[in-house]
Design a protein around this motif. Sequence first.
Motif, PDB file in Angstrom:
ATOM      1  N   PRO A  52       7.205   1.082   1.025  1.00  8.71           N
ATOM      2  CA  PRO A  52       7.046   2.537   1.112  1.00  8.71           C
ATOM      3  C   PRO A  52       6.991   3.021   2.560  1.00  8.71           C
ATOM      4  N   VAL A  53       7.384   4.280   2.752  1.00  8.23           N
ATOM      5  CA  VAL A  53       7.337   4.935   4.060  1.00  8.23           C
ATOM      6  C   VAL A  53       6.647   6.277   3.870  1.00  8.23           C
ATOM      7  N   PRO A  54       5.681   6.653   4.741  1.00 11.89           N
ATOM      8  CA  PRO A  54       4.990   7.940   4.578  1.00 11.89           C
ATOM      9  C   PRO A  54       5.965   9.113   4.587  1.00 11.89           C
ATOM     10  N   ASN A  55       5.620  10.167   3.841  1.00  7.95           N
ATOM     11  CA  ASN A  55       6.457  11.364   3.781  1.00  7.95           C
ATOM     12  C   ASN A  55       6.618  11.980   5.163  1.00  7.95           C
ATOM     13  N   GLY A  56       7.833  12.371   5.484  1.00  8.17           N
ATOM     14  CA  GLY A  56       8.111  13.015   6.760  1.00  8.17           C
ATOM     15  C   GLY A  56       8.496  12.063   7.871  1.00  8.17           C
ATOM     16  N   LYS A  57       8.337  10.773   7.654  1.00 13.59           N
ATOM     17  CA  LYS A  57       8.659   9.813   8.709  1.00 13.59           C
ATOM     18  C   LYS A  57      10.160   9.577   8.801  1.00 13.59           C
ATOM     19  N   LEU A  58      10.867   9.642   7.685  1.00 15.88           N
ATOM     20  CA  LEU A  58      12.320   9.474   7.676  1.00 15.88           C
ATOM     21  C   LEU A  58      12.981  10.838   7.508  1.00 15.88           C
ATOM     22  N   PRO A  59      13.956  11.176   8.337  1.00 13.66           N
ATOM     23  CA  PRO A  59      14.599  12.495   8.247  1.00 13.66           C
ATOM     24  C   PRO A  59      15.524  12.585   7.037  1.00 13.66           C
TER      25      PRO A  59
ATOM     26  N   VAL B 234      16.704   8.908 -15.204  1.00 16.96           N
ATOM     27  CA  VAL B 234      16.876   9.953 -14.191  1.00 16.96           C
ATOM     28  C   VAL B 234      15.810   9.768 -13.115  1.00 16.96           C
ATOM     29  N   LYS B 235      16.215   9.981 -11.855  1.00 15.05           N
ATOM     30  CA  LYS B 235      15.261   9.876 -10.749  1.00 15.05           C
ATOM     31  C   LYS B 235      15.758  10.707  -9.577  1.00 15.05           C
ATOM     32  N   TYR B 236      14.880  11.620  -9.090  1.00 14.43           N
ATOM     33  CA  TYR B 236      15.180  12.365  -7.873  1.00 14.43           C
ATOM     34  C   TYR B 236      15.015  11.450  -6.662  1.00 14.43           C
ATOM     35  N   SER B 237      15.816  11.671  -5.626  1.00 16.45           N
ATOM     36  CA  SER B 237      15.624  10.942  -4.381  1.00 16.45           C
ATOM     37  C   SER B 237      14.329  11.415  -3.726  1.00 16.45           C
ATOM     38  N   PRO B 238      13.724  10.606  -2.840  1.00 17.43           N
ATOM     39  CA  PRO B 238      12.455  11.010  -2.213  1.00 17.43           C
ATOM     40  C   PRO B 238      12.516  12.350  -1.493  1.00 17.43           C
ATOM     41  N   HIS B 239      13.685  12.706  -0.940  1.00 18.26           N
ATOM     42  CA  HIS B 239      13.827  14.008  -0.264  1.00 18.26           C
ATOM     43  C   HIS B 239      14.260  15.105  -1.231  1.00 18.26           C
TER      44      HIS B 239
ATOM     45  N   SER C  10       0.850  -1.190   0.000  1.00 16.77           N
ATOM     46  CA  SER C  10       0.000   0.000   0.000  1.00 16.77           C
ATOM     47  C   SER C  10       0.885   1.239   0.000  1.00 16.77           C
ATOM     48  N   ALA C  11       0.279   2.427  -0.193  1.00 18.81           N
ATOM     49  CA  ALA C  11       1.063   3.659  -0.322  1.00 18.81           C
ATOM     50  C   ALA C  11       1.841   3.986   0.942  1.00 18.81           C
ATOM     51  N   ASP C  12       1.316   3.645   2.123  1.00 18.33           N
ATOM     52  CA  ASP C  12       2.018   3.926   3.373  1.00 18.33           C
ATOM     53  C   ASP C  12       2.874   2.756   3.841  1.00 18.33           C
ATOM     54  N   GLY C  13       2.848   1.633   3.122  1.00 15.47           N
ATOM     55  CA  GLY C  13       3.663   0.482   3.468  1.00 15.47           C
ATOM     56  C   GLY C  13       3.105  -0.386   4.569  1.00 15.47           C
TER      57      GLY C  13
END
Length: 613
Positions: free
Chosen positions: A420-427, A327-332, A48-51
């Motif tokens: 996947p990991v929700p946005n903002g959960k990993l610094p 080409v791919k940007y990192s998640p951050h 799922s989107a949030d893992g």
Amino acid sequence: MAGQAPLRFAAHSGDGVSVLVMDKTGAAVPDSSAPQETSTSCRVMGFSADGELFAVNNGKSVIVYKGSETVISIDRPRTIAIKFSPKGTQFATWENYSVRRTKDESGGQQQQSTPNFAVWDLSSGELLLSYIHRSFDTWEPQWTSDEKYLSRGVSNEVQFYDTTDYKKGVATRCVNKGMTKYRLSPGPGPIRVVTFTPVIKGAPASVRMYSEPNLSMPLSSKSFYKADKIQICWNNQGTACLVSTQTETDATGKSYYGETNLYYLAVKDQTSMQVILDKEGAISDFDWSPSGGEFCVVYGYMPAKAAVFNHKCDKVFDFGTGPRNFVKYSPHGNLILLGGFGNIASGIFQFWSRKDYTLVNQIEKRDLTSVQWCPDSRHILTATTSPRLKVDNGFTVWHYSKGQVFEKSYKELREVAWQPVPNGKLPEHPIEPAVGGGGKPGAAKHFKPEKKEAYRPPGLRGTSSGVKLHEDEPAWSQKEDNKPLSKAALKNKKKREAKARAAAGGDSGEAEATSAVQKPIASKKSAEQVAALQTAKTVLSPATPVTMASADSTQSVEKKIRNLNKKLRQIDALKEKQAAGETLQTNQVEKVKEEDEIKAEVAKLTEKLAQMS
């Protein structure tokens, strides 16, 4: 990896489906808190989107897990594709469409088909919606980010269902005659959708953007004739999208893959424009920055160029040329990954810092079929999978600055994917220097893969080849003058250089003739050639001026004049369109403004050509 949650990913192989976790030593081991399917009949898997949820078809049924616990089990053994809704409350399954022959009451045969697409409620396992959808390429349902609507593309329209009550049928529609493809925007806010209509009976193809509350009137549109295939890509905020078009064949015969173009459509100012690329050839790949304010494009014949553009479609940074198609940007968004896989034999992948556009590190891995960023923006997962490649299947985990972390081989690996990991959960972590790279970001060494030299006759072996297929261009940050100039500054720089040449040149014919003789000789290193160079300098001394220009210089000037005249004809065509009341794009208006400058350059080159003849 200390100080952050363990990294997990799932691998689907010929031995089943397993969820792996990276331990403190960097090794990937089976996760005891996640499901491990050992059935060799597994068909598909997905997070799922949030893992939080993980689904797998073990060949008997589709099972959805939360951790190691089963949420629901659905009797759909033929399912080959699954997708979760954005919030993980519903999920969809798709299987190959089939028709069964049965006998009716009179003994005659009749064909019976059952819906192959279905939407399920994850809390109760209830079937919410089902219908027949034959094509696998367009099977994926698209929910709005708030899960208020589920959309479905049919002939001439996009249908929207209310997810709280599918029994009501279609809640609203976006009608577009001839539409074959569409894409919903992500992010909060009203419904936004981009549709594509191909060329029909001589009418041009078109891309149109719609938004609530008026889904019958497009916000912006773009028409073009050269479009057989299309790719639509929204930024994460849903404020703008990129549209890549491709033709089946190239009318000029220059490319086997057809002709490609890239267009930009914005929601706020309702503008649409073409992204102008400065190298001929196909568009290999493009990707939005997570911030949504810029995008990176890989384009042109090999070695391909890569460049970053802002929301005005102006080039911000040029990475130069290289063997790349990805080409791919990192998640951050702090790193940009450029590389080449598939038919790119070199297999070089470069990590660039987004902050100052410096090369952090680069790795080499050949024969890859997939490359994925980890949610922590520090690791990537590369894999060679079946059926694309039947040999050397396996995956490798890499750290962007430390290199290879873990590698595992399989007899048959079908799919691998990060959890996947929700946005903002990993610094977001600061950029680390490459190991052995000199102690600071950007100190990584450039390397080129070993290449077998082309055959050369015995008499030419050991000498340098005078043939070069292309000129490699370095990135802006690796040039002596690494700051891109504005148009005004570039124009003033050219004027200063022209004045300096005029002041120091003396007799132009003498300077050109001297240069024409010195260039081919100066590149040689033997004693005989050095002596010949001294003789040429004596012959071409000021006492015996030479006014004959080389044929190559004359042809070069003539070619420049032809190219500039071609630009003037294009400007005249644009001025005619403007006079007829047609609105020009921003880049076309800028092109018209350059008319006087081009005319002056033509006059200057024509005068120079007259002096050379």
